[in-house]
Structure formats: C-alpha cells, structure tokens
Write a protein that holds these residues in place. Structure first.
Motif: not given
Length: 156
Positions: A49-55, A73-80, A88-92
């Motif tokens: 999930v990538e934030m393109l803009s925030c107002k 913001m870049i929110n990367h979620l990986t499951w295995d 579930l691994e979350v990297d924000v």
C-alpha cells in the motif's frame, strides 16, 4: 486490504487506487480530516500500500498547511507458512515533513512544536494499526470459512 470500516469515506479512483478520508482528528482547537490517495499493489505472496498523497480538510488554517506538508508511506505486507504456521510480516515506512512558518510557532523552540505533533501522529497510528490488524483477522477468518465451505461442496 483497506479497512473501509475505519474510514469516513472511501472512493475508487481506478483499478488499484483509492481516495480514503479518515475520521476527524482534534488537537487543541484544530480539527482536521486527513484524505489519502492510496495505491494497492497485490501479488500472490504480498501486497504493498503506497500513499500517493495526503491532504488535510478542515478550517482554512488547517487546509493552508497542505502547502507546507508532505508525507510518504509505503506499507509492505508479506504472508507465508512455515511448518504449517501462517504468519504475516508488516514493514511500514512513513516519512513526514511539515514546515513551521506561522506565528506563534516560529517563535517557539522546535521541540515545542515537534513533540505535540509526534504525539498526535502516534495516537493516530495507535488507533489505525489495531483496526487494520482486526480487519486482517476478520478477513482471514472469512476466507478460511469460504475455503472450508468450498471444499465441503467439492466433496459432496
């Protein structure tokens, strides 16, 4: 993968891009509703999930801050699955920048402005992360139930 229940409004902009308005935040006498444009990029093993803009929407003073504010913001979620245990691994990654340019804030020490801002952002994250995790668990349980129903229908 967006928790629509935690949003004030939700709009699909294109196949993978959404405009999400969060509930209003209040700090001192200021009220603001963040509006985020987010791109969701799913694959078989993860999604981003990538934030393109925030107002910010709110009073004229709050909305003027949009000219002096930027966020990434870049929110990367990986499951295995390892040894039959799913995880579930979350990297924000979140970077925010706000230029302090108005009185009385320019007269104050930087920490006097940064500390309340950091507290406000921490409070926002403290509220949103549990909502996201709760939604992920609910979605996972729903998916498992659908898989079980589907497998039972296949056996019949």
């Amino acid at each position: 993968m967006l928790n629509k229940n935690a949003l004030r409004s939700f709009q699909l902009l294109d196949a993978n891009t959404y405009r999400c308005t969060l509930p209003k935040l209040q700090l001192l006498n200021f009220e603001a509703a963040p509006t985020l444009d987010l791109r969701v990029i799913p694959t078989d093993k993860d999604f981003t999930v990538e934030m393109l803009s925030c107002k910010f929407e709110g009073s004229e003073l709050v909305e003027r801050q949009n000219e002096h504010f930027s966020a990434l913001m870049i929110n990367h979620l990986t499951w295995d699955t390892v040894d039959s245990n799913s995880y579930l691994e979350v990297d924000v990654k979140l970077n925010l920048s706000l230029e302090i340019y108005t009185l009385p804030f320019t007269l104050m020490p930087t920490a006097a402005v940064e500390n309340p801002g950091n507290l406000m952002l921490q409070a926002l994250l403290d509220n949103l992360v549990p909502l996201l995790l709760r939604q992920l668990v609910q979605d996972y349980e729903k998916w498992i139930s659908q898989q079980l129903d589907h497998s039972q229908l296949s056996i019949s």
